[in-house]
Design a protein around this motif. Sequence first.
Motif, mmCIF file in Angstrom:
data_model
loop_
_atom_site.group_PDB
_atom_site.id
_atom_site.type_symbol
_atom_site.label_atom_id
_atom_site.label_comp_id
_atom_site.label_asym_id
_atom_site.label_seq_id
_atom_site.Cartn_x
_atom_site.Cartn_y
_atom_site.Cartn_z
ATOM 1 N N ARG A 1 3.591 -0.183 -2.311
ATOM 2 C CA ARG A 1 2.575 -0.335 -3.641
ATOM 3 C C ARG A 1 1.301 0.119 -3.173
ATOM 4 O O ARG A 1 0.458 1.013 -3.776
ATOM 5 N N ASP A 2 0.750 -0.529 -1.950
ATOM 6 C CA ASP A 2 -0.727 -0.638 -1.855
ATOM 7 C C ASP A 2 -1.037 0.886 -1.209
ATOM 8 O O ASP A 2 -1.817 1.609 -1.487
ATOM 9 N N GLN A 3 0.286 1.250 -0.237
ATOM 10 C CA GLN A 3 -0.194 2.370 0.148
ATOM 11 C C GLN A 3 0.013 3.606 -0.837
ATOM 12 O O GLN A 3 -0.643 4.667 -0.683
ATOM 13 N N PHE A 4 0.931 3.633 -1.861
ATOM 14 C CA PHE A 4 0.965 4.444 -3.079
ATOM 15 C C PHE A 4 -0.400 4.789 -3.655
ATOM 16 O O PHE A 4 -0.819 5.724 -3.898
ATOM 17 N N VAL A 5 -1.067 3.515 -4.098
ATOM 18 C CA VAL A 5 -2.117 3.557 -4.709
ATOM 19 C C VAL A 5 -3.519 4.158 -4.022
ATOM 20 O O VAL A 5 -4.090 5.033 -4.374
ATOM 21 N N ALA A 6 -3.216 3.590 -2.592
ATOM 22 C CA ALA A 6 -4.409 4.261 -1.946
ATOM 23 C C ALA A 6 -4.361 5.613 -1.602
ATOM 24 O O ALA A 6 -5.126 6.559 -1.422
ATOM 25 N N THR A 7 -3.003 6.469 -1.718
ATOM 26 C CA THR A 7 -2.815 7.788 -1.526
ATOM 27 C C THR A 7 -3.368 8.398 -2.781
ATOM 28 O O THR A 7 -3.446 9.603 -2.652
ATOM 29 N N VAL A 8 -2.789 8.074 -3.926
ATOM 30 C CA VAL A 8 -2.886 8.800 -5.014
ATOM 31 C C VAL A 8 -4.178 8.652 -5.725
ATOM 32 O O VAL A 8 -4.789 9.596 -6.488
ATOM 33 N N MET A 9 -4.940 7.520 -5.604
ATOM 34 C CA MET A 9 -5.870 7.217 -6.311
ATOM 35 C C MET A 9 -7.230 7.191 -5.098
ATOM 36 O O MET A 9 -7.928 6.159 -4.964
ATOM 37 N N GLN A 10 -7.494 8.010 -4.580
ATOM 38 C CA GLN A 10 -8.547 8.132 -3.477
ATOM 39 C C GLN A 10 -9.682 8.579 -4.217
ATOM 40 O O GLN A 10 -10.054 9.290 -5.009
ATOM 41 N N ARG A 11 -10.685 7.486 -4.027
ATOM 42 C CA ARG A 11 -11.999 7.902 -4.671
ATOM 43 C C ARG A 11 -13.024 9.087 -4.285
ATOM 44 O O ARG A 11 -12.560 9.453 -3.181
ATOM 45 N N LEU A 12 -13.603 9.600 -5.299
ATOM 46 C CA LEU A 12 -14.240 10.737 -5.001
ATOM 47 C C LEU A 12 -15.581 10.378 -4.452
ATOM 48 O O LEU A 12 -16.354 11.270 -3.862
ATOM 49 N N THR A 13 -16.148 9.172 -4.624
ATOM 50 C CA THR A 13 -17.303 8.747 -4.152
ATOM 51 C C THR A 13 -17.129 7.373 -3.541
ATOM 52 O O THR A 13 -16.261 6.658 -4.069
#
Length: 353
Positions: A337-349
Amino acid sequence: MKDWWIYCGKGSPEEKLGRLTAIKPPPWREFTGTPDPSYQPPGTQSPAWSKSQSRGAGYVPGEAEKNAVNTALYLRRPLLVTGKPGVGKSTLAHSIAADLALGPVLHWPITSRTTLRDGLYHYDAISRLQDANLFQRLPTGGARGRYRSHRPALVPTPSIAHYLRLGPLGTALLPQLRPRVLLVDEIDKSDIDLPGDLLTVFEEGSFEITELARLAARQPRVRLATEDGPEHDVLIDRGRVSCLAFPVVVLTSNGERDFPPPFLRRCIRLHLEQPDKAKLEQIIRQRLALTSVPGDEYQQLIEAFLDRGSAGDLATDQLLNAIQLRMSNAWSHAADRDQFVATVMQRLTGPST
């Protein structure tokens, strides 16, 4: 729903447009172009319209958006939409087109090299020069006789109309009873002069095609291709294009620069904030055709999106991507789950992790 609203108001698209037409514009926003009866923009059966309609149907406007859009419609003024990337600025233009059935959105993406003429029309002078040289009669005797043409007679060069095409802004300004929607995307990326150059066009609702104006005495009426394609050509009289119904112009800006006051006072301004949890749920239901946001896991994704967004910008479509992946059973293991969130929801700034 307010009684005065046209966009997101009561009735069918035809009824809404009828109400808009019945509302007299300000005297300084009346235009008198004469439509070409033979010109037919893409209809509701075209692939371009299906794309605009599909994209616009998933937009969830708030009251501020509805008020600003309807104000721009009543006053026949451009709408300047600001906000961070991913909040739905461009999609708003498609939503207006879909709600009022105004046909495919005309899209004009802006870069630092964009000029006003890029939006009005394109003239391929190089191709015209090459064709003129190709059709030119060559000498038939003397020392240059080896270059003589084998054609029995000179073939006339094609009309200048073959080398001209209206751009998205020029097409939007064609005189029509039903306005088109024009999306001027990321105008803050433009050269410093472009907003000022647009003022005259927006005020007059017309422009001149210089290459045709020079030939007006010899060839007063010429058919040109439009941004919609060569099959949607239109008759231009004496090189002048003048609108009848002012187009619905949506200009988007990510806030990378300020605009001069004369430009700002001619626009209706709207700033879009990042959506809150309630609006995110609405967007998910509408975009993914769901009756509700299913399950605790999806609520957790919304919470993760909001948490990560507090430390750096995120775009709404990143949350939609995450929901779509989980609905497809991708990244299904709880340990991922944590890797999934970090992969799909990478911050733009801000920080990327």
